[in-house]
Write a protein that holds these residues in place. Structure first.
Motif, PDB file in Angstrom:
ATOM      1  N   ARG A 114      -9.545 -18.678  -7.266  1.00  0.00           N
ATOM      2  CA  ARG A 114      -8.325 -17.900  -7.449  1.00  0.00           C
ATOM      3  C   ARG A 114      -8.257 -16.854  -6.338  1.00  0.00           C
ATOM      4  O   ARG A 114      -8.633 -15.693  -6.540  1.00  0.00           O
ATOM      5  CB  ARG A 114      -8.306 -17.268  -8.830  1.00  0.00           C
ATOM      6  CG  ARG A 114      -7.945 -18.301  -9.911  1.00  0.00           C
ATOM      7  CD  ARG A 114      -7.944 -17.708 -11.284  1.00  0.00           C
ATOM      8  NE  ARG A 114      -7.253 -18.523 -12.246  1.00  0.00           N
ATOM      9  CZ  ARG A 114      -7.837 -19.014 -13.342  1.00  0.00           C
ATOM     10  NH1 ARG A 114      -9.099 -18.815 -13.576  1.00  0.00           N
ATOM     11  NH2 ARG A 114      -7.118 -19.710 -14.203  1.00  0.00           N
ATOM     12  N   ASP A 141      -0.702 -26.689  -9.871  1.00  0.00           N
ATOM     13  CA  ASP A 141      -1.771 -26.477  -8.879  1.00  0.00           C
ATOM     14  C   ASP A 141      -2.546 -27.762  -8.607  1.00  0.00           C
ATOM     15  O   ASP A 141      -2.900 -28.063  -7.466  1.00  0.00           O
ATOM     16  CB  ASP A 141      -2.773 -25.422  -9.369  1.00  0.00           C
ATOM     17  CG  ASP A 141      -2.249 -24.015  -9.218  1.00  0.00           C
ATOM     18  OD1 ASP A 141      -1.209 -23.830  -8.553  1.00  0.00           O
ATOM     19  OD2 ASP A 141      -2.886 -23.093  -9.758  1.00  0.00           O
ATOM     20  N   ARG A 197       3.804 -21.719  -1.557  1.00  0.00           N
ATOM     21  CA  ARG A 197       4.966 -21.425  -2.414  1.00  0.00           C
ATOM     22  C   ARG A 197       6.094 -22.439  -2.186  1.00  0.00           C
ATOM     23  O   ARG A 197       6.826 -22.783  -3.106  1.00  0.00           O
ATOM     24  CB  ARG A 197       5.491 -20.001  -2.157  1.00  0.00           C
ATOM     25  CG  ARG A 197       4.474 -18.892  -2.423  1.00  0.00           C
ATOM     26  CD  ARG A 197       4.150 -18.725  -3.887  1.00  0.00           C
ATOM     27  NE  ARG A 197       3.101 -17.731  -4.110  1.00  0.00           N
ATOM     28  CZ  ARG A 197       2.197 -17.808  -5.069  1.00  0.00           C
ATOM     29  NH1 ARG A 197       2.206 -18.805  -5.917  1.00  0.00           N
ATOM     30  NH2 ARG A 197       1.282 -16.874  -5.216  1.00  0.00           N
ATOM     31  N   MET A 249      -2.580 -15.350 -14.110  1.00  0.00           N
ATOM     32  CA  MET A 249      -3.799 -16.151 -14.215  1.00  0.00           C
ATOM     33  C   MET A 249      -4.532 -15.788 -15.502  1.00  0.00           C
ATOM     34  O   MET A 249      -4.632 -14.618 -15.852  1.00  0.00           O
ATOM     35  CB  MET A 249      -4.731 -15.841 -13.025  1.00  0.00           C
ATOM     36  CG  MET A 249      -4.191 -16.331 -11.702  1.00  0.00           C
ATOM     37  SD  MET A 249      -4.900 -15.426 -10.305  1.00  0.00           S
ATOM     38  CE  MET A 249      -3.833 -13.992 -10.251  1.00  0.00           C
ATOM     39  N   LYS A 296      -2.080 -20.801 -19.653  1.00  0.00           N
ATOM     40  CA  LYS A 296      -1.051 -21.810 -19.354  1.00  0.00           C
ATOM     41  C   LYS A 296      -1.601 -23.241 -19.443  1.00  0.00           C
ATOM     42  O   LYS A 296      -1.001 -24.091 -20.100  1.00  0.00           O
ATOM     43  CB  LYS A 296      -0.452 -21.564 -17.951  1.00  0.00           C
ATOM     44  CG  LYS A 296       0.212 -20.187 -17.809  1.00  0.00           C
ATOM     45  CD  LYS A 296       0.782 -19.982 -16.408  1.00  0.00           C
ATOM     46  CE  LYS A 296      -0.236 -19.950 -15.295  1.00  0.00           C
ATOM     47  NZ  LYS A 296      -1.036 -18.741 -15.156  1.00  0.00           N
ATOM     48  N   ARG A 312       3.586  -7.390 -10.964  1.00  0.00           N
ATOM     49  CA  ARG A 312       4.289  -8.641 -11.228  1.00  0.00           C
ATOM     50  C   ARG A 312       5.128  -8.631 -12.499  1.00  0.00           C
ATOM     51  O   ARG A 312       5.973  -9.505 -12.682  1.00  0.00           O
ATOM     52  CB  ARG A 312       3.257  -9.774 -11.351  1.00  0.00           C
ATOM     53  CG  ARG A 312       2.569 -10.073 -10.046  1.00  0.00           C
ATOM     54  CD  ARG A 312       1.557 -11.166 -10.225  1.00  0.00           C
ATOM     55  NE  ARG A 312       1.108 -11.719  -8.957  1.00  0.00           N
ATOM     56  CZ  ARG A 312       0.407 -12.839  -8.841  1.00  0.00           C
ATOM     57  NH1 ARG A 312       0.073 -13.507  -9.925  1.00  0.00           N
ATOM     58  NH2 ARG A 312       0.053 -13.293  -7.666  1.00  0.00           N
ATOM     59  N   GLY A 354       0.001 -19.091 -11.361  1.00  0.00           N
ATOM     60  CA  GLY A 354       0.363 -17.725 -11.742  1.00  0.00           C
ATOM     61  C   GLY A 354       1.350 -17.018 -10.826  1.00  0.00           C
ATOM     62  O   GLY A 354       1.999 -16.052 -11.235  1.00  0.00           O
ATOM     63  N   GLY A 355       1.481 -17.480  -9.606  1.00  0.00           N
ATOM     64  CA  GLY A 355       2.387 -16.796  -8.674  1.00  0.00           C
ATOM     65  C   GLY A 355       3.755 -17.439  -8.553  1.00  0.00           C
ATOM     66  O   GLY A 355       4.662 -16.891  -7.932  1.00  0.00           O
TER      67      GLY A 355
HETATM   68  C1  S3P Z   1      -1.961 -17.734  -8.238  1.00  0.00           C
HETATM   69  C2  S3P Z   1      -2.429 -18.332  -9.395  1.00  0.00           C
HETATM   70  C3  S3P Z   1      -3.192 -19.609  -9.403  1.00  0.00           C
HETATM   71  C4  S3P Z   1      -2.862 -20.437  -8.157  1.00  0.00           C
HETATM   72  C5  S3P Z   1      -3.015 -19.614  -6.926  1.00  0.00           C
HETATM   73  C6  S3P Z   1      -2.116 -18.390  -6.906  1.00  0.00           C
HETATM   74  C7  S3P Z   1      -1.260 -16.444  -8.328  1.00  0.00           C
HETATM   75  O1  S3P Z   1      -2.883 -20.335 -10.574  1.00  0.00           O
HETATM   76  O2  S3P Z   1      -1.578 -20.962  -8.205  1.00  0.00           O
HETATM   77  O3  S3P Z   1      -4.354 -19.250  -6.856  1.00  0.00           O
HETATM   78  O4  S3P Z   1      -0.690 -15.993  -7.301  1.00  0.00           O
HETATM   79  O5  S3P Z   1      -1.244 -15.842  -9.425  1.00  0.00           O
HETATM   80  P1  S3P Z   1      -3.455 -20.009 -12.058  1.00  0.00           P
HETATM   81  O6  S3P Z   1      -2.510 -19.072 -12.722  1.00  0.00           O
HETATM   82  O7  S3P Z   1      -3.443 -21.353 -12.731  1.00  0.00           O
HETATM   83  O8  S3P Z   1      -4.816 -19.464 -11.902  1.00  0.00           O
END
Ligand code: S3P
Length: 175
Positions: free
Chosen positions: A121, A37, A61, A14, A18, A140, A83-84
């Motif tokens: 977030r 997202d 996911r 995050m 991106k 990570r 981010g995940g």
């Molecule tokens: C996440 C990042 C978020 C979003 C969710 C989970 C993560 O996206 O998908 O909150 O696990 O790192 P961004 O990277 O756009 O904030």
């Protein structure tokens, strides 16, 4: 320039830029963009924190995996992943089938500056500080790096600089 005959998949923690990089690439190279997202939230008619709260992370996911499969029928598209997304091996397999996977990185201090005023977030709940960000980043790191075809650091660079470097590196890969 006639665009890319593959998709560019942006991954990273995050606040590594991106979405911003995605918008810039789209404007500069006439690429389409998919903000994962945002698409997921629109389709579910819920915000990301709501999806996490109501259905849980696993459900979220799975939606990411489905969208990454769907995008494989497109090209010249920048896919900005949550981010995940790259933490799941299943997602990484589908990312690779889209094109080139680009990891954006930033220091925990930079990330903190970029996310400190944002809500929405859920994974940063209770650790939205430099130490909390660093810890999660360390957990990570290996998975992000393993997923990436190229890595671009964004600390102290403008968005155009990051994008120039990114495109340059992709071109070099093709030679
Ligand atoms: C996440 C990042 C978020 C979003 C969710 C989970 C993560 O996206 O998908 O909150 O696990 O790192 P961004 O990277 O756009 O904030």
């Amino acid at each position: 320039m006639g665009g890319f005959d593959y998709n560019i998949v942006l991954i990273g923690f995050m606040g590594t830029g991106k979405s911003t990089v995605s918008e810039y690439l789209s404007a500069r190279f006439a690429m389409r963009t998919v903000e994962m997202d945002q698409v997921i939230a629109e389709r579910e008619k819920m915000s990301i924190p709501e999806i996490f709260a109501v259905h849980g992370e696993e459900y979220f996911r799975d939606l990411e995996t489905g969208l990454l499969v769907e995008m494989q029928s497109h090209k010249n598209t920048v896919i900005s992943c949550g981010g995940g997304a790259a933490l799941r091996e299943k997602n990484v397999v589908q990312m690779k089938k889209n094109g080139k996977v680009v990891l954006l990185t930033a220091s925990p201090e930079t990330v903190y500056e970029r996310v400190k005023n944002s809500e929405g977030r859920p994974v940063l709940d209770g650790r939205k500080n430099v130490k909390g960000i660093l810890e999660l980043m360390e957990q990570r790191r290996d998975r992000y790096e393993a997923a990436a075809d190229i890595v671009v650091n964004t600390d102290n660079k403008t968005v155009p600089q990051v994008c120039e470097e990114l495109v340059q590196r992709l071109m070099e890969m093709e030679e």
